[in-house]
Design a protein around this motif. Structure first.
Motif, PDB file in Angstrom:
ATOM      1  N   VAL A   1       0.830  -1.195   0.000  1.00 14.65           N
ATOM      2  CA  VAL A   1       0.000   0.000   0.000  1.00 14.65           C
ATOM      3  C   VAL A   1       0.871   1.253   0.000  1.00 14.65           C
ATOM      4  N   GLU A   2       1.954   1.213   0.715  1.00 12.30           N
ATOM      5  CA  GLU A   2       2.857   2.362   0.783  1.00 12.30           C
ATOM      6  C   GLU A   2       3.447   2.684  -0.586  1.00 12.30           C
ATOM      7  N   ARG A   3       3.773   1.672  -1.377  1.00 11.40           N
ATOM      8  CA  ARG A   3       4.378   1.923  -2.692  1.00 11.40           C
ATOM      9  C   ARG A   3       3.338   2.233  -3.761  1.00 11.40           C
ATOM     10  N   GLY A   4       2.046   1.889  -3.506  1.00 11.78           N
ATOM     11  CA  GLY A   4       1.012   2.274  -4.450  1.00 11.78           C
ATOM     12  C   GLY A   4       0.468   1.141  -5.294  1.00 11.78           C
TER      13      GLY A   4
ATOM     14  N   GLU B   1     -34.075   3.230   1.096  1.00 17.89           N
ATOM     15  CA  GLU B   1     -32.726   3.716   1.385  1.00 17.89           C
ATOM     16  C   GLU B   1     -31.750   3.227   0.328  1.00 17.89           C
ATOM     17  N   GLN B   2     -30.718   4.040   0.082  1.00 22.22           N
ATOM     18  CA  GLN B   2     -29.679   3.693  -0.877  1.00 22.22           C
ATOM     19  C   GLN B   2     -28.557   2.926  -0.172  1.00 22.22           C
ATOM     20  N   HIS B   3     -28.115   1.842  -0.804  1.00 23.25           N
ATOM     21  CA  HIS B   3     -27.058   1.000  -0.237  1.00 23.25           C
ATOM     22  C   HIS B   3     -25.947   0.845  -1.272  1.00 23.25           C
ATOM     23  N   PRO B   4     -24.750   1.348  -0.978  1.00 18.42           N
ATOM     24  CA  PRO B   4     -23.643   1.255  -1.944  1.00 18.42           C
ATOM     25  C   PRO B   4     -23.244  -0.180  -2.239  1.00 18.42           C
ATOM     26  N   LEU B   5     -22.974  -0.439  -3.508  1.00 15.83           N
ATOM     27  CA  LEU B   5     -22.501  -1.740  -3.976  1.00 15.83           C
ATOM     28  C   LEU B   5     -21.105  -1.660  -4.583  1.00 15.83           C
ATOM     29  N   VAL B   6     -20.762  -0.524  -5.122  1.00 12.22           N
ATOM     30  CA  VAL B   6     -19.437  -0.314  -5.712  1.00 12.22           C
ATOM     31  C   VAL B   6     -18.936   1.044  -5.270  1.00 12.22           C
ATOM     32  N   TRP B   7     -17.673   1.074  -4.848  1.00 14.21           N
ATOM     33  CA  TRP B   7     -17.052   2.366  -4.537  1.00 14.21           C
ATOM     34  C   TRP B   7     -15.565   2.327  -4.842  1.00 14.21           C
ATOM     35  N   ALA B   8     -14.976   3.503  -4.920  1.00  9.57           N
ATOM     36  CA  ALA B   8     -13.544   3.633  -5.169  1.00  9.57           C
ATOM     37  C   ALA B   8     -12.980   4.659  -4.207  1.00  9.57           C
ATOM     38  N   ARG B   9     -11.707   4.496  -3.874  1.00 14.31           N
ATOM     39  CA  ARG B   9     -11.045   5.487  -3.043  1.00 14.31           C
ATOM     40  C   ARG B   9      -9.545   5.427  -3.282  1.00 14.31           C
ATOM     41  N   GLU B  10      -8.862   6.480  -2.853  1.00 16.38           N
ATOM     42  CA  GLU B  10      -7.411   6.559  -2.957  1.00 16.38           C
ATOM     43  C   GLU B  10      -6.831   6.724  -1.566  1.00 16.38           C
ATOM     44  N   ILE B  11      -5.764   5.957  -1.301  1.00 19.40           N
ATOM     45  CA  ILE B  11      -5.057   6.015  -0.026  1.00 19.40           C
ATOM     46  C   ILE B  11      -3.587   6.274  -0.354  1.00 19.40           C
ATOM     47  N   GLY B  12      -3.166   7.530  -0.291  1.00 16.87           N
ATOM     48  CA  GLY B  12      -1.818   7.844  -0.737  1.00 16.87           C
ATOM     49  C   GLY B  12      -1.678   7.505  -2.207  1.00 16.87           C
ATOM     50  N   ARG B  13      -0.689   6.678  -2.546  1.00 18.05           N
ATOM     51  CA  ARG B  13      -0.475   6.275  -3.932  1.00 18.05           C
ATOM     52  C   ARG B  13      -1.303   5.046  -4.316  1.00 18.05           C
ATOM     53  N   THR B  14      -1.960   4.452  -3.355  1.00 19.67           N
ATOM     54  CA  THR B  14      -2.751   3.252  -3.625  1.00 19.67           C
ATOM     55  C   THR B  14      -4.175   3.620  -4.025  1.00 19.67           C
ATOM     56  N   ARG B  15      -4.687   2.883  -4.996  1.00 18.12           N
ATOM     57  CA  ARG B  15      -6.078   3.023  -5.402  1.00 18.12           C
ATOM     58  C   ARG B  15      -6.818   1.731  -5.084  1.00 18.12           C
ATOM     59  N   LEU B  16      -8.066   1.874  -4.683  1.00 19.49           N
ATOM     60  CA  LEU B  16      -8.880   0.714  -4.298  1.00 19.49           C
ATOM     61  C   LEU B  16     -10.268   0.832  -4.901  1.00 19.49           C
ATOM     62  N   VAL B  17     -10.776  -0.289  -5.365  1.00 16.94           N
ATOM     63  CA  VAL B  17     -12.167  -0.401  -5.806  1.00 16.94           C
ATOM     64  C   VAL B  17     -12.777  -1.604  -5.103  1.00 16.94           C
ATOM     65  N   TYR B  18     -13.957  -1.422  -4.534  1.00 13.08           N
ATOM     66  CA  TYR B  18     -14.723  -2.545  -4.018  1.00 13.08           C
ATOM     67  C   TYR B  18     -15.934  -2.740  -4.907  1.00 13.08           C
ATOM     68  N   ASP B  19     -16.149  -3.981  -5.334  1.00 14.68           N
ATOM     69  CA  ASP B  19     -17.258  -4.355  -6.208  1.00 14.68           C
ATOM     70  C   ASP B  19     -18.017  -5.495  -5.533  1.00 14.68           C
ATOM     71  N   ALA B  20     -19.190  -5.200  -5.013  1.00 11.95           N
ATOM     72  CA  ALA B  20     -19.966  -6.210  -4.293  1.00 11.95           C
ATOM     73  C   ALA B  20     -20.642  -7.214  -5.216  1.00 11.95           C
ATOM     74  N   PHE B  21     -20.581  -6.990  -6.529  1.00 11.18           N
ATOM     75  CA  PHE B  21     -21.145  -7.954  -7.459  1.00 11.18           C
ATOM     76  C   PHE B  21     -20.224  -9.176  -7.574  1.00 11.18           C
ATOM     77  N   GLY B  22     -20.721 -10.212  -8.251  1.00 11.13           N
ATOM     78  CA  GLY B  22     -19.869 -11.353  -8.553  1.00 11.13           C
ATOM     79  C   GLY B  22     -20.179 -12.602  -7.770  1.00 11.13           C
ATOM     80  N   HIS B  23     -21.434 -12.787  -7.326  1.00  9.82           N
ATOM     81  CA  HIS B  23     -21.770 -13.976  -6.544  1.00  9.82           C
ATOM     82  C   HIS B  23     -21.453 -15.261  -7.306  1.00  9.82           C
TER      83      HIS B  23
END
Length: 235
Positions: free
Chosen positions: A99-102, A187-209
């Motif tokens: 994560v530190e290196r990205g 109510e709205q419930h997130p299924l996909v989101w993205a974020r950046e942590i320093g040089r690291t990028r992350l995507v969570y995708d709740a699909f794919g059962h």
């Protein structure tokens, strides 16, 4: 060519509800199409403990290891054992270093309930399946809403339907910026989101059962967008 590692549900990360072998191969095929070299891993703890040097994209596609500790019907005893403290310490240190290196991080479906022994995983994800109140309606056709224009991961997408589970009432932190949601009880419930942590990028995708999720052209487009964004060169 960028290198990807897919941590696939096996051993204490397996469960009887998800066809991890098939869906991991579907993910691998998609990544190969995106010109990545791909390693599918069936021993998550050993691979993380060995280090992530040279890995550009880590895909977490594993189940809940703690569930196998409390439900003896899921796995034989030898596969339910938690790794030794020195192995877990190495896993945590190697993930932190990556994560530190990205590195690019892609969490798929049950990943919100996985890597329970690595606390920083859920800190990075900023979301978690909480066994006390998270749930999903019955598996079936899911109508989902896209935050059009909100992010490169959803570029070219509009609201769509697919055959999948709709995770509901995940324990989500303040850093989550929803990209795809579904509506339940008004109510709205997130299924996909993205974020950046320093040089690291992350995507969570709740699909794919299961494999039917990968029959959705919109889901495949979303995944391709996600991979390209996760691997995009940073300044």
């Amino acid at each position: 060519m960028p290198n990807a590692v897919i941590l696939s549900g096996h051993g204490r990360y397996d469960d009887p509800f998800h066809p991890f072998i098939d869906t991991s191969q579907a993910l691998a095929d998609l990544l190969v199409d995106e010109d990545l070299t791909v390693e599918i891993v069936h021993d998550t703890d050993a691979r993380l403990a060995a280090g992530l040097a040279g890995v550009d994209l880590l895909v977490v596609h594993t189940g809940d290891p703690w569930r196998s500790l409390v439900d003896a019907t899921l796995l034989p005893e030898r596969e339910r054992r938690t790794p030794a403290p020195d192995v877990l310490a190495a896993e945590r240190a190697n993930l932190a270093e990556a994560v530190e290196r990205g590195i690019g991080l892609l969490g798929m479906h049950a990943a919100s309930a996985s890597l329970r022994d690595l606390p920083q995983w859920h800190e990075l994800l900023d979301g978690e399946w909480d066994a006390e109140f998270s749930f999903h309606p019955p598996l079936g056709t899911a109508s989902v809403q896209v935050h059009v224009g909100a992010h490169p991961v959803v570029a070219g997408l509009a609201d769509f339907e697919l055959y999948d589970e709709k995770y509901t009432d995940l324990a989500i932190g303040e850093h989550v910026v929803p990209l795809v949601e579904h509506t339940y009880d008004g109510e709205q419930h997130p299924l996909v989101w993205a974020r950046e942590i320093g040089r690291t990028r992350l995507v969570y995708d709740a699909f794919g059962h299961d494999m039917r999720s990968y029959d959705s052209p919109e889901h495949v487009t979303l995944l391709r967008n996600a991979v390209r964004w996760l691997l995009e060169e940073r300044p």
